[in-house]
Write a protein that holds these residues in place. Structure first.
Motif, mmCIF file in Angstrom:
data_model
loop_
_atom_site.group_PDB
_atom_site.id
_atom_site.type_symbol
_atom_site.label_atom_id
_atom_site.label_comp_id
_atom_site.label_asym_id
_atom_site.label_seq_id
_atom_site.Cartn_x
_atom_site.Cartn_y
_atom_site.Cartn_z
ATOM 1 N N SER A 1 -1.671 27.246 -22.622
ATOM 2 C CA SER A 1 -0.880 25.335 -21.978
ATOM 3 C C SER A 1 0.265 25.923 -20.721
ATOM 4 O O SER A 1 0.468 25.547 -20.432
ATOM 5 C CB SER A 1 -0.759 24.785 -23.251
ATOM 6 O OG SER A 1 -0.419 23.793 -22.225
ATOM 7 N N HIS A 2 1.273 27.213 -21.474
ATOM 8 C CA HIS A 2 2.624 27.670 -20.634
ATOM 9 C C HIS A 2 1.954 27.926 -19.683
ATOM 10 O O HIS A 2 3.105 27.662 -18.581
ATOM 11 C CB HIS A 2 3.479 27.801 -21.881
ATOM 12 C CG HIS A 2 4.808 28.021 -21.064
ATOM 13 N ND1 HIS A 2 5.770 27.249 -20.986
ATOM 14 C CD2 HIS A 2 5.365 29.640 -20.111
ATOM 15 C CE1 HIS A 2 6.727 27.717 -20.406
ATOM 16 N NE2 HIS A 2 6.668 28.737 -20.321
ATOM 17 N N LEU A 3 1.196 28.974 -19.676
ATOM 18 C CA LEU A 3 0.748 30.134 -18.396
ATOM 19 C C LEU A 3 0.584 28.992 -17.227
ATOM 20 O O LEU A 3 0.548 29.248 -16.345
ATOM 21 C CB LEU A 3 0.136 31.112 -18.797
ATOM 22 C CG LEU A 3 0.227 32.050 -20.133
ATOM 23 C CD1 LEU A 3 -0.691 32.784 -20.694
ATOM 24 C CD2 LEU A 3 1.026 32.730 -19.624
ATOM 25 N N ARG A 4 -0.508 28.296 -18.172
ATOM 26 C CA ARG A 4 -1.326 27.038 -16.823
ATOM 27 C C ARG A 4 0.118 26.219 -16.348
ATOM 28 O O ARG A 4 -0.394 25.479 -14.894
ATOM 29 C CB ARG A 4 -2.577 26.479 -17.755
ATOM 30 C CG ARG A 4 -3.338 26.989 -17.883
ATOM 31 C CD ARG A 4 -4.549 26.535 -18.294
ATOM 32 N NE ARG A 4 -4.434 26.069 -19.780
ATOM 33 C CZ ARG A 4 -4.131 24.628 -20.095
ATOM 34 N NH1 ARG A 4 -4.334 23.905 -19.443
ATOM 35 N NH2 ARG A 4 -3.835 24.171 -21.492
ATOM 36 N N LEU A 5 0.673 25.784 -17.237
ATOM 37 C CA LEU A 5 1.839 25.105 -16.442
ATOM 38 C C LEU A 5 2.287 26.386 -15.026
ATOM 39 O O LEU A 5 2.470 25.240 -14.176
ATOM 40 C CB LEU A 5 3.544 24.829 -17.712
ATOM 41 C CG LEU A 5 4.324 24.149 -17.309
ATOM 42 C CD1 LEU A 5 4.081 22.909 -16.565
ATOM 43 C CD2 LEU A 5 5.195 23.854 -18.067
ATOM 44 N N LEU A 6 2.623 26.995 -15.835
ATOM 45 C CA LEU A 6 3.796 27.763 -14.509
ATOM 46 C C LEU A 6 2.644 27.740 -13.532
ATOM 47 O O LEU A 6 3.650 28.143 -12.218
ATOM 48 C CB LEU A 6 3.927 29.060 -15.288
ATOM 49 C CG LEU A 6 4.514 29.312 -16.348
ATOM 50 C CD1 LEU A 6 5.021 30.258 -16.853
ATOM 51 C CD2 LEU A 6 6.198 28.461 -16.186
ATOM 52 N N ALA A 7 1.141 28.117 -13.737
ATOM 53 C CA ALA A 7 0.913 28.596 -12.532
ATOM 54 C C ALA A 7 0.379 27.052 -11.969
ATOM 55 O O ALA A 7 0.565 27.384 -10.643
ATOM 56 C CB ALA A 7 -0.971 28.985 -13.498
ATOM 57 N N ALA A 8 0.888 26.361 -11.963
ATOM 58 C CA ALA A 8 -0.070 24.947 -11.506
ATOM 59 C C ALA A 8 1.758 24.450 -10.544
ATOM 60 O O ALA A 8 1.854 24.224 -9.115
ATOM 61 C CB ALA A 8 0.376 22.990 -12.138
ATOM 62 N N LEU A 9 2.686 25.152 -11.325
ATOM 63 C CA LEU A 9 4.281 24.447 -10.762
ATOM 64 C C LEU A 9 4.436 25.688 -9.777
ATOM 65 O O LEU A 9 5.007 25.556 -8.249
ATOM 66 C CB LEU A 9 5.092 24.959 -11.636
ATOM 67 C CG LEU A 9 5.293 23.637 -13.003
ATOM 68 C CD1 LEU A 9 6.815 23.964 -13.874
ATOM 69 C CD2 LEU A 9 6.601 22.401 -12.301
ATOM 70 N N SER A 10 4.037 27.021 -9.221
ATOM 71 C CA SER A 10 3.864 28.414 -8.714
ATOM 72 C C SER A 10 3.297 27.366 -7.496
ATOM 73 O O SER A 10 3.151 27.738 -6.484
ATOM 74 C CB SER A 10 3.468 29.147 -9.079
ATOM 75 O OG SER A 10 1.949 29.491 -9.607
ATOM 76 N N GLN A 11 2.209 27.073 -7.799
ATOM 77 C CA GLN A 11 1.313 26.490 -6.630
ATOM 78 C C GLN A 11 1.479 24.969 -6.127
ATOM 79 O O GLN A 11 0.638 24.593 -5.341
ATOM 80 C CB GLN A 11 -0.148 26.301 -7.259
ATOM 81 C CG GLN A 11 -0.173 27.733 -7.273
ATOM 82 C CD GLN A 11 -2.142 28.203 -7.921
ATOM 83 O OE1 GLN A 11 -2.763 26.594 -8.621
ATOM 84 N NE2 GLN A 11 -2.367 29.151 -8.665
ATOM 85 N N GLY A 12 2.182 24.384 -6.347
ATOM 86 C CA GLY A 12 3.439 23.086 -6.149
ATOM 87 C C GLY A 12 1.902 21.770 -6.773
ATOM 88 O O GLY A 12 2.260 20.882 -6.117
#
Length: 297
Positions: A214-225
């Motif tokens: 879940s944390h990895l998916r959060l970081l991916a989403a944040l990095s993609q705006g």
């Protein structure tokens, strides 16, 4: 007159060591099932929970073991586990339900911090378990906690992100390894802690995998705006309770075990903490204190 000597039938507990040594995991699974049925029929629901879930974990992790155990046992095991899940007062059900209810009143960042604080309390135990060949991934919890804490404030490097992803995968694969079913470490003045004791409350290593994913998916989403972010999961919050260890080593009432009482106090204290207007320095200090904690003492 010569009679045929009856072959000694070993009790299930005594058979386990032989079966584990032979790596007969189907036999181990069936024996755990047998222990679980006996406990459940005797009204010992904690032991039933312990043994039936162990049986289920083993046959669910390997297709060959799954086929060898057979549908009759697996169907009954699943049915019994389902009935245990309907027991409202059972510790294994009541605590996760309370955590989930409280998490529903928190924001996403609050839930993530609440879970991270619980993971920090597993660091010392993870370092000891990591000495068992095949379970080295548990020795990376210290690094992972720090990375996830800092990445809630600043996005990590691609290298760190990939390393965390590799750790996530390794945690998922842990309970399919033979060390998960047979490895153990010594605990001073107490019963040895088995790696399989992580299996309680839906599997600590699986909850760790879910939290990190879940944390990895959060970081991916944040990095993609991305505007829509993945929802935080609260299952990890109870991960340091380790009820299977205390049930296996003889506890009659989990609520009376000093280590569990202390951990519950920490869980609810952390809840009050994240409900307040905390800052990152306060979180860092709390994490640092927890990483030094030996939760089995």
């Amino acid at each position: 007159m010569f009679g045929l000597e009856k072959k000694e039938v070993k009790a299930p507990e005594k058979r386990l060591a032989d079966l584990q040594r032979k790596k007969d995991w189907a036999g181990v699974s069936r024996t755990y099932y047998e222990l679980g049925v006996t406990a459940m029929d005797a009204g010992d629901l904690y032991k039933a929970q312990l043994w039936l879930h162990r049986a289920d974990t083993i046959y669910s992790a390997d297709d060959n073991v799954y086929d060898e155990v057979g549908e009759k046992i697996m169907d009954d095991c699943s049915d019994r586990i389902g009935r245990l899940e309907d027991e409202d007062g059972l510790f294994y059900n009541a605590v996760p339900a309370e955590i989930e209810a409280r998490a529903a009143m928190l924001s996403d960042p609050q839930v993530r911090v609440w879970g991270l604080l619980s993971i920090a309390r597993l660091v010392r135990l993870g370092e000891r378990l990591a000495r068992l060949p095949g379970s080295e991934v548990l020795g990376r919890l210290d690094w992972a906690v720090d990375l996830m804490f800092h990445s809630l404030q600043t996005l990590p490097s691609q290298e760190a992100y990939q390393r965390l992803m590799d750790m996530c995968d390794a945690l998922y694969e842990l309970n399919g390894k033979s060390v998960y079913y047979s490895g153990e470490i010594e605990v001073p003045d107490r019963a040895p802690f088995q790696l399989f004791d992580l299996n309680g409350l839906f599997g600590v290593e699986q909850e760790l995998n879910g939290y990190i994913d879940s944390h990895l998916r959060l970081l991916a989403a944040l990095s993609q705006g991305a505007e829509e972010l993945p929802e935080a999961e609260s299952g990890i919050v109870g991960c340091a309770l380790l009820p299977d260890y205390y049930v296996r080593s003889g506890a009659d009432r989990l609520e009376d075990v000093p280590q569990i009482k202390a951990e519950l106090q920490r869980i609810w204290s952390d809840y009050e903490f994240v409900c307040g207007r905390f800052n990152w320095e306060e979180v860092r200090k709390r994490i640092a204190d927890y990483k030094r904690l030996d939760i089995l003492v």
